[in-house]
Design a protein around this motif. Structure first.
Motif, mmCIF file in Angstrom:
data_model
loop_
_atom_site.group_PDB
_atom_site.id
_atom_site.type_symbol
_atom_site.label_atom_id
_atom_site.label_comp_id
_atom_site.label_asym_id
_atom_site.label_seq_id
_atom_site.Cartn_x
_atom_site.Cartn_y
_atom_site.Cartn_z
ATOM 1 N N UNK A 224 -36.435 -21.423 -51.511
ATOM 2 C CA UNK A 224 -35.767 -20.372 -51.445
ATOM 3 C C UNK A 224 -36.315 -19.069 -51.902
ATOM 4 N N UNK A 225 -36.025 -17.828 -51.822
ATOM 5 C CA UNK A 225 -36.541 -16.647 -52.294
ATOM 6 C C UNK A 225 -35.495 -15.915 -52.933
ATOM 7 N N UNK A 226 -35.838 -15.220 -54.092
ATOM 8 C CA UNK A 226 -34.911 -14.278 -54.670
ATOM 9 C C UNK A 226 -35.355 -13.102 -55.646
ATOM 10 N N UNK A 227 -35.036 -11.999 -55.540
ATOM 11 C CA UNK A 227 -35.365 -10.896 -56.654
ATOM 12 C C UNK A 227 -34.311 -10.569 -57.431
ATOM 13 N N UNK A 228 -34.491 -10.473 -58.938
ATOM 14 C CA UNK A 228 -33.593 -9.798 -59.698
ATOM 15 C C UNK A 228 -34.116 -8.914 -60.567
ATOM 16 N N UNK A 229 -33.504 -7.793 -60.710
ATOM 17 C CA UNK A 229 -34.016 -6.704 -61.560
ATOM 18 C C UNK A 229 -32.846 -6.317 -62.379
ATOM 19 N N UNK A 230 -33.374 -5.991 -63.673
ATOM 20 C CA UNK A 230 -32.556 -5.256 -64.506
ATOM 21 C C UNK A 230 -32.914 -3.921 -65.164
ATOM 22 N N UNK A 231 -32.158 -2.877 -65.095
ATOM 23 C CA UNK A 231 -32.560 -1.643 -65.516
ATOM 24 C C UNK A 231 -31.224 -0.884 -66.200
ATOM 25 N N UNK A 244 -39.305 -12.452 -59.421
ATOM 26 C CA UNK A 244 -39.313 -12.693 -57.925
ATOM 27 C C UNK A 244 -39.735 -14.098 -57.858
ATOM 28 N N UNK A 245 -38.829 -14.735 -57.029
ATOM 29 C CA UNK A 245 -39.039 -16.284 -56.705
ATOM 30 C C UNK A 245 -39.400 -16.363 -55.467
ATOM 31 N N UNK A 308 -32.466 -20.367 -59.974
ATOM 32 C CA UNK A 308 -31.067 -20.931 -59.520
ATOM 33 C C UNK A 308 -30.574 -20.388 -58.041
ATOM 34 N N UNK A 309 -30.691 -19.101 -58.003
ATOM 35 C CA UNK A 309 -30.267 -18.281 -56.666
ATOM 36 C C UNK A 309 -31.315 -18.626 -55.437
#
Lengths: 315, 167
Positions: A224-231, A244-245, A308-309
């Motif tokens: 799987x793939x996922x992108x997480x960002x905090x701002x 980025x996974x 995990x996502x």
């Protein structure tokens, strides 16, 4: 803005030739970053070579992957059905950056070559080794909560702020260019950007006058793939950290002078470590400065959540 | 530099310093002062216009780079006698206070509705899905247009009604 001359390149070869022959020239495509910096006189090119209209904006199937033209807009890439279906991390990363108006204008290559958002780079009353080599770095002792935690030097602690590039590194993208002598070459995107060292004003390994013509995606990795960002805001703000996974590949954003491939974490994941253990391995190599210490637990939690996502999406 | 841009349906030929932004070409050379200069750095969205049907920040674009392009600014969207449904919806819902950001908000809305129709994703769109016409999608897609009077709830209401009228 300082005066400059402008030309619209006929083709890529002509663009590269003009760049070699004209001192102080820069390529421009979308211009969303370059013009902003020109207004502030942080950038002052004497000549602009417009490559935005060159026929390099197509997204084509290539060897089981995709070839994305350097002049394709960020919006075009994020909305491409093949990108959304097979490279969702790329689409998610792109729409996490900028505003719709900016993404409609900004090109793929321009996104890769955007300059840092370090406040001291923008503040022309403060010393910055990127703006003026040898001047010093005001960020070292300044308000540096968004500074790098990996790979920084005493000359520069700025970060690379692209979202798109983080996803592309996780996807093991390659960059195609035209060299100043007119030859095509290709290399991994991970090798495009430099760490700052003593020369933070030199941000890439491109030869002066070299033009990026495309970004090539290999077939997507398994998993799987996922992108997480905090701002600091929910939308339309530069990131504090991102992850980025793509399958077993992991890249971190806004933590270094370049998109950071988390090789230690990848190696740990490959031997069966939990996501939390794996990212802890990577973060052992981090060097925070005080004000940006928070990026360590932030990246740890963000990466654990993103892995995990991505795994849930595989299932 | 000689530059010809079709603005609101009419070909306009200008002799421009290459430094002139599209926004300044519209405002200072063509006296079309609807598009506003707020921040002049692509952060506020008050300068939003449509170029070849796509919304962009006209302040972050060189006019000479738009030779041959078709630009629509707020002056080309409707007339006083016949308002565009998006303009009417902004009036009906009182979707502004000072009005400075409104031309940009309206041009941005026009671009946004087309992007939504074309299925372009935003960060509110679940992966692999077609975007839905929700308040969250509208807010996210309009995040490049700042309203310092904070008329955001009315702007969302106006956009929802305009979309119904246009459907």
């Amino acid at each position: 803005m300082r005066p400059f001359t402008y030309e619209r390149a006929k083709d890529a070869q002509a663009a590269v030739k003009a760049a070699v022959e004209t001192p102080g020239s820069r390529f421009i495509a979308g211009g969303t970053n370059l013009l902003d910096l020109m207004k502030l006189e942080i950038e002052a090119p004497q000549h602009l070579i417009d490559v935005g209209r060159l026929p390099m904006s197509a997204i084509e199937d290539a060897d089981g992957g995709l070839r994305i033209g350097a002049a394709a807009t960020n919006s075009q890439v994020a909305a491409d059905p093949r990108v959304r279906a097979r490279y969702p991390v790329l689409s998610e990363a792109i729409v996490a950056g900028g505003s719709p108006q900016l993404r409609n204008k900004a090109s793929v290559a321009g996104n890769l070559l955007q300059r840092t958002r370090c406040a001291y780079f923008y503040d022309t009353s403060k010393p910055c080794n990127k703006r003026q080599p040898g001047a010093g770095c005001a960020a070292l002792e300044g308000l540096n909560r968004n500074a790098a935690i990996f790979g920084a030097s005493h000359a520069c602690i700025a970060t690379h702020t692209s979202d798109m590039a983080v996803a592309l590194v996780a996807l093991e993208a390659r960059v195609e260019t035209l060299t100043p002598s007119g030859e095509a070459r290709a290399f991994p995107l991970l090798e495009l950007h430099r760490l700052p060292g003593e020369t933070p004003h030199v941000e890439t390994h491109l030869i002066p006058g070299e033009l990026i013509t495309a970004v090539v995606l290999p077939p997507p990795p398994k998993g799987g793939q996922a992108y997480r960002k905090v701002r600091d805001r929910a939308s339309y703000a530069g990131g504090l950290a991102s992850v980025a996974v793509a399958g077993g590949n992991l890249a971190l954003g806004m933590v270094a002078h370049k998109p950071w491939r988390a090789v230690e974490a990848e190696a740990a994941l490959a031997t069966g470590a939990s996501p939390a253990e794996a990212i802890a391995n990577e973060l052992e190599g981090a060097s925070p400065l005080g004000r940006n210490d928070f990026k360590i637990p932030l990246v740890a939690r963000l990466a654990t959540a993103a892995i995990g996502e991505a795994r849930e999406r595989t299932a | 530099m000689r530059t010809t841009i079709t603005v609101n349906g009419e070909a306009r030929s200008l002799d421009l310093d290459p430094r002139t932004t599209l926004l300044d070409a519209l405002r200072e050379h063509l006296k079309l002062t609807g598009a506003k200069k707020g921040c002049d750095h692509g952060q506020c969205g008050a300068c939003t216009v449509l170029v070849n049907g796509v919304r962009i920040n006209s302040c972050l674009s060189l006019a000479v780079a738009h030779d041959g392009d078709e630009v629509v600014s707020i002056e080309g969207v409707g007339t006083v006698e016949k308002l565009h449904p998006v303009q009417q919806a902004f009036l009906t819902h009182d979707a502004f206070q000072c009005g400075y950001c409104t031309p940009g908000q309206i041009c941005s809305t026009l671009g946004m509705l087309q992007e939504l129709e074309a299925g372009w994703p935003s960060q509110e769109t679940p992966p692999g899905s077609k975007p839905a016409f929700t308040d969250a999608e509208i807010r996210e897609r309009m995040s490049g247009n700042i309203c310092r009077c904070s008329a955001y709830p009315q702007i969302v209401a106006a956009i929802k009604q305009a979309a119904e009228t246009l459907a």
